[in-house]
Design a protein around this motif. Structure first.
Motif, PDB file in Angstrom:
ATOM      1  N   ILE A 175      44.924 -10.086  13.645  1.00 30.12           N
ATOM      2  CA  ILE A 175      45.768  -9.593  12.557  1.00 30.12           C
ATOM      3  C   ILE A 175      45.242 -10.172  11.254  1.00 30.12           C
ATOM      4  N   ALA A 176      44.826  -9.298  10.372  1.00 31.93           N
ATOM      5  CA  ALA A 176      44.233  -9.737   9.107  1.00 31.93           C
ATOM      6  C   ALA A 176      45.299  -9.898   8.036  1.00 31.93           C
ATOM      7  N   LEU A 177      45.294 -11.035   7.382  1.00 27.80           N
ATOM      8  CA  LEU A 177      46.155 -11.280   6.219  1.00 27.80           C
ATOM      9  C   LEU A 177      45.422 -10.720   5.001  1.00 27.80           C
ATOM     10  N   VAL A 178      46.019  -9.749   4.314  1.00 26.78           N
ATOM     11  CA  VAL A 178      45.216  -8.942   3.384  1.00 26.78           C
ATOM     12  C   VAL A 178      45.643  -9.016   1.918  1.00 26.78           C
ATOM     13  N   ASP A 179      46.479  -9.987   1.550  1.00 26.56           N
ATOM     14  CA  ASP A 179      46.955 -10.032   0.164  1.00 26.56           C
ATOM     15  C   ASP A 179      46.326 -11.159  -0.651  1.00 26.56           C
ATOM     16  N   PHE A 180      45.288 -11.800  -0.131  1.00 23.80           N
ATOM     17  CA  PHE A 180      44.730 -12.975  -0.801  1.00 23.80           C
ATOM     18  C   PHE A 180      44.314 -12.667  -2.237  1.00 23.80           C
ATOM     19  N   HIS A 181      43.760 -11.480  -2.465  1.00 25.44           N
ATOM     20  CA  HIS A 181      43.318 -11.085  -3.810  1.00 25.44           C
ATOM     21  C   HIS A 181      44.261 -10.060  -4.442  1.00 25.44           C
TER      22      HIS A 181
ATOM     23  N   GLY B 296      37.558 -17.475   0.145  1.00 26.96           N
ATOM     24  CA  GLY B 296      38.166 -16.236  -0.301  1.00 26.96           C
ATOM     25  C   GLY B 296      37.599 -14.989   0.333  1.00 26.96           C
ATOM     26  N   ASN B 297      36.740 -15.128   1.317  1.00 27.27           N
ATOM     27  CA  ASN B 297      36.105 -13.971   1.964  1.00 27.27           C
ATOM     28  C   ASN B 297      36.913 -13.590   3.203  1.00 27.27           C
ATOM     29  N   THR B 298      37.827 -12.648   3.032  1.00 32.21           N
ATOM     30  CA  THR B 298      38.711 -12.255   4.130  1.00 32.21           C
ATOM     31  C   THR B 298      37.955 -11.593   5.279  1.00 32.21           C
ATOM     32  N   PRO B 299      37.005 -10.672   5.009  1.00 31.22           N
ATOM     33  CA  PRO B 299      36.273 -10.063   6.125  1.00 31.22           C
ATOM     34  C   PRO B 299      35.530 -11.096   6.977  1.00 31.22           C
ATOM     35  N   GLU B 300      34.867 -12.052   6.335  1.00 34.89           N
ATOM     36  CA  GLU B 300      34.155 -13.065   7.104  1.00 34.89           C
ATOM     37  C   GLU B 300      35.136 -13.955   7.867  1.00 34.89           C
ATOM     38  N   THR B 301      36.278 -14.222   7.255  1.00 32.05           N
ATOM     39  CA  THR B 301      37.318 -14.978   7.957  1.00 32.05           C
ATOM     40  C   THR B 301      37.658 -14.301   9.275  1.00 32.05           C
ATOM     41  N   MET B 302      37.891 -13.001   9.218  1.00 26.74           N
ATOM     42  CA  MET B 302      38.292 -12.268  10.419  1.00 26.74           C
ATOM     43  C   MET B 302      37.160 -12.142  11.420  1.00 26.74           C
ATOM     44  N   MET B 303      35.932 -12.053  10.954  1.00 29.11           N
ATOM     45  CA  MET B 303      34.803 -11.974  11.872  1.00 29.11           C
ATOM     46  C   MET B 303      34.679 -13.264  12.678  1.00 29.11           C
ATOM     47  N   GLN B 304      34.844 -14.384  12.019  1.00 27.58           N
ATOM     48  CA  GLN B 304      34.749 -15.657  12.731  1.00 27.58           C
ATOM     49  C   GLN B 304      35.962 -15.896  13.617  1.00 27.58           C
ATOM     50  N   PHE B 305      37.133 -15.454  13.148  1.00 29.76           N
ATOM     51  CA  PHE B 305      38.335 -15.530  13.973  1.00 29.76           C
ATOM     52  C   PHE B 305      38.118 -14.724  15.252  1.00 29.76           C
TER      53      PHE B 305
ATOM     54  N   GLY C 297      53.964 -20.543  21.258  1.00 30.19           N
ATOM     55  CA  GLY C 297      53.827 -20.053  19.907  1.00 30.19           C
ATOM     56  C   GLY C 297      52.566 -19.224  19.737  1.00 30.19           C
ATOM     57  N   GLY C 298      52.643 -18.225  18.870  1.00 28.16           N
ATOM     58  CA  GLY C 298      51.501 -17.367  18.593  1.00 28.16           C
ATOM     59  C   GLY C 298      51.295 -17.232  17.098  1.00 28.16           C
ATOM     60  N   GLY C 299      50.073 -16.909  16.697  1.00 29.98           N
ATOM     61  CA  GLY C 299      49.795 -16.735  15.277  1.00 29.98           C
ATOM     62  C   GLY C 299      48.351 -16.332  15.062  1.00 29.98           C
ATOM     63  N   THR C 300      48.014 -16.035  13.826  1.00 28.48           N
ATOM     64  CA  THR C 300      46.659 -15.567  13.535  1.00 28.48           C
ATOM     65  C   THR C 300      46.039 -16.417  12.426  1.00 28.48           C
ATOM     66  N   VAL C 301      46.026 -15.916  11.196  1.00 27.86           N
ATOM     67  CA  VAL C 301      45.390 -16.661  10.106  1.00 27.86           C
ATOM     68  C   VAL C 301      46.387 -16.891   8.978  1.00 27.86           C
ATOM     69  N   ALA C 302      46.108 -17.918   8.188  1.00 28.32           N
ATOM     70  CA  ALA C 302      46.920 -18.247   7.022  1.00 28.32           C
ATOM     71  C   ALA C 302      46.073 -18.034   5.774  1.00 28.32           C
ATOM     72  N   HIS C 303      46.735 -18.087   4.623  1.00 27.59           N
ATOM     73  CA  HIS C 303      45.980 -18.007   3.372  1.00 27.59           C
ATOM     74  C   HIS C 303      44.978 -19.162   3.277  1.00 27.59           C
ATOM     75  N   ALA C 304      45.371 -20.304   3.846  1.00 28.47           N
ATOM     76  CA  ALA C 304      44.468 -21.452   3.838  1.00 28.47           C
ATOM     77  C   ALA C 304      43.214 -21.183   4.658  1.00 28.47           C
ATOM     78  N   THR C 305      43.332 -20.360   5.710  1.00 28.00           N
ATOM     79  CA  THR C 305      42.155 -20.000   6.501  1.00 28.00           C
ATOM     80  C   THR C 305      41.149 -19.250   5.639  1.00 28.00           C
ATOM     81  N   ILE C 306      41.684 -18.287   4.870  1.00 26.54           N
ATOM     82  CA  ILE C 306      40.815 -17.501   3.994  1.00 26.54           C
ATOM     83  C   ILE C 306      40.204 -18.384   2.918  1.00 26.54           C
ATOM     84  N   ALA C 307      40.995 -19.299   2.387  1.00 25.30           N
ATOM     85  CA  ALA C 307      40.463 -20.228   1.385  1.00 25.30           C
ATOM     86  C   ALA C 307      39.341 -21.074   1.969  1.00 25.30           C
ATOM     87  N   SER C 308      39.452 -21.386   3.258  1.00 25.15           N
ATOM     88  CA  SER C 308      38.407 -22.162   3.916  1.00 25.15           C
ATOM     89  C   SER C 308      37.100 -21.379   4.025  1.00 25.15           C
ATOM     90  N   PHE C 309      37.194 -20.057   3.906  1.00 22.15           N
ATOM     91  CA  PHE C 309      36.007 -19.192   3.864  1.00 22.15           C
ATOM     92  C   PHE C 309      35.759 -18.701   2.441  1.00 22.15           C
TER      93      PHE C 309
END
Length: 451
Positions: A264-270, A244-253, A230-242
């Motif tokens: 792969i950045a999930l970009v609809d959180f806001h 709501g900061n999507t850029p920082e989420t992706m930097m740490q990922f 199985g493969g995958g990247t981030v979930a909305h919950a990942t961004i919530a764990s940061f």
């Protein structure tokens, strides 16, 4: 790649021992086996009762030990990608037989004559049950395999439906990569067969359309039958764990996850796919360039943004879509994707103040331009065959489709069932046609004798 010249080994299926007892079978089929077994013990003979076999001496026929030919076929129009045959054969091998007076199971599989197609075969169906292509034929003493009919139909129907849905979705997408995302819409115990059906559908599509698409699954269990992961990247919950900061989420990922895992950045959180994408791009590229300039390509690759994924809910309209709004503006729609593609391709232009006229900065601009243009758009959220066809018709710049629940569904206009019918009986070592009205023995050139 799955080797379609070989059947899957029986151990893959982890067949429940209760199959041979009829535990999973429709009770009327178990009743048939019980009646025929009782007749066999009584040495019952058909005698002078009327039969459908005219001019055939049936007086000495021992019905309890009667050998029948049963054919299994799919009724989905106009075609099906067949999956489940290997499991059906394993169930036959494991479950054909009877329990003796001491409760011991006597396996009689070796006495059957079995023909079957390969998983991945395509069979067409025009709606006429007198003109079908069987995917499985069984000849043998019926009371020894009557209790398996329900199970056999089920292990053929479920994966064939999935595989045919996947194949049709690939055709609609005109051969773009497909992410298989239905795990959350079915019982977890179904993931293995669902993932295998997806794999076979992709292989069949590649064979028919001369493509080399990979099979993407989201859970390890979905790949368990064929060695996939199985493969995958981030979930909305990942961004919530940061927070709501999507850029920082992706930097740490990007910093923590293996480079083999696509960024792969999930970009609809806001609900601002374009704005969120540009923020992620700006932050990741600066880190990318820092490593690139030092010649540390291994570190740079960590911050190469593979793609962005808009997953806008169907009741939302993204910020980038101006008023007046229409019904077509909700969710992930063509207008949103076009705006996103334009913003991604031109993203580096917003960094112009970082590009001076010296050679190093000119190189940075060149690298930034390619870095942006290489970013793919992966769309998810309510995609099915019809929605994908609409996107492809208007050449919406989608690179990858993520599809979930529609791959599991029964089309209301489509019959996905399999049917099993007795079509011949063996009398005095000779086979005679015998079936219910509207059925007859049919053939399929792809049937192979199974040892």
């Amino acid at each position: 790649m799955t080797n379609r010249d070989q059947r899957l080994p029986k151990e893959v299926f982890q067949i429940d021992s209760r199959v041979k007892t009829g535990w999973f079978s429709d009770e009327y089929l178990n009743n048939t086996a019980r009646i025929l077994s009782a007749l066999a013990k009584e040495n019952y003979k058909f005698g002078d009762n009327k039969s459908d076999l005219l001019d055939v001496d049936i007086t000495e026929v021992k019905n309890g030990n009667l050998e029948l030919e049963m054919q299994f076929f799919t009724r989905r129009k106009p075609f099906s990608v067949v999956v489940g045959v290997d499991e059906a054969l394993a169930i036959l091998e494991e479950g054909t037989g009877y329990f003796d007076e001491n409760g011991n199971f006597v396996n009689t599989y070796k006495n059957l004559e079995v023909e079957a197609v390969r998983d991945g075969s395509m069979v067409d169906y025009d709606g006429n049950p007198l003109n079908v292509k069987p995917v499985l034929k069984i000849r043998g003493r019926y009371r020894n395999f009557a209790h398996l009919e329900t199970v056999l139909l089920g292990v053929l129907s479920e994966p064939t439906r999935i595989a045919t849905n996947v194949y049709s979705t690939l055709v609609a997408s005109e051969g773009k990569d497909l992410l298989f995302f239905p795990a959350r819409f079915a019982h977890y115990k179904m993931q293995g067969i669902h993932g295998y059906a997806h794999k076979i559908a992709v292989e069949t599509y590649n064979k028919m359309h001369k493509k080399e698409l990979p099979a993407f699954v989201s859970t390890h269990e979905q790949g368990s039958w064929w060695g996939g992961r199985g493969g995958g990247t981030v979930a909305h919950a990942t961004i919530a764990s940061f927070l709501g900061n999507t850029p920082e989420t992706m930097m740490q990922f990007a910093r923590i996850m293996p480079v083999e895992t696509p960024r792969i950045a999930l970009v609809d959180f806001h609900n601002d796919c374009v704005g969120e994408t540009l923020k992620v791009m700006a932050k990741m590229f600066e880190k990318y360039w820092e490593a690139y300039e030092k010649g540390d390509t291994k570190e740079a690759d960590k911050y190469k943004l593979y793609g962005v994924r808009p997953d806008t809910s169907g009741n939302m309209i993204d910020k980038c879509i101006e008023e007046p709004h229409t019904d077509d503006d909700f969710g992930v729609n063509p207008k949103l994707v076009w705006r996103l593609r334009k913003a991604i391709d031109n993203g580096y232009m917003d960094w112009e103040n970082n590009f001076t006229c010296n050679d190093i900065m000119s190189k940075k601009k060149e690298v930034a331009k390619k870095w942006c243009e290489d970013i793919k758009i992966i769309v998810t959220g309510g995609f099915d065959v019809e929605k994908i066809k609409r996107f492809e018709k208007f050449k919406v710049p989608v690179d990858v489709y993520g599809v979930g629940s529609s791959l599991l569904k029964n089309d209301k206009k489509t019959n996905n069932d399999y049917t099993a019918d007795v079509v011949r009986v063996k009398i005095h070592n000779k086979w005679y046609n015998l079936s219910k009205k509207g059925r007859k023995p049919c053939d399929n050139k792809e049937l192979e004798r199974v040892n």
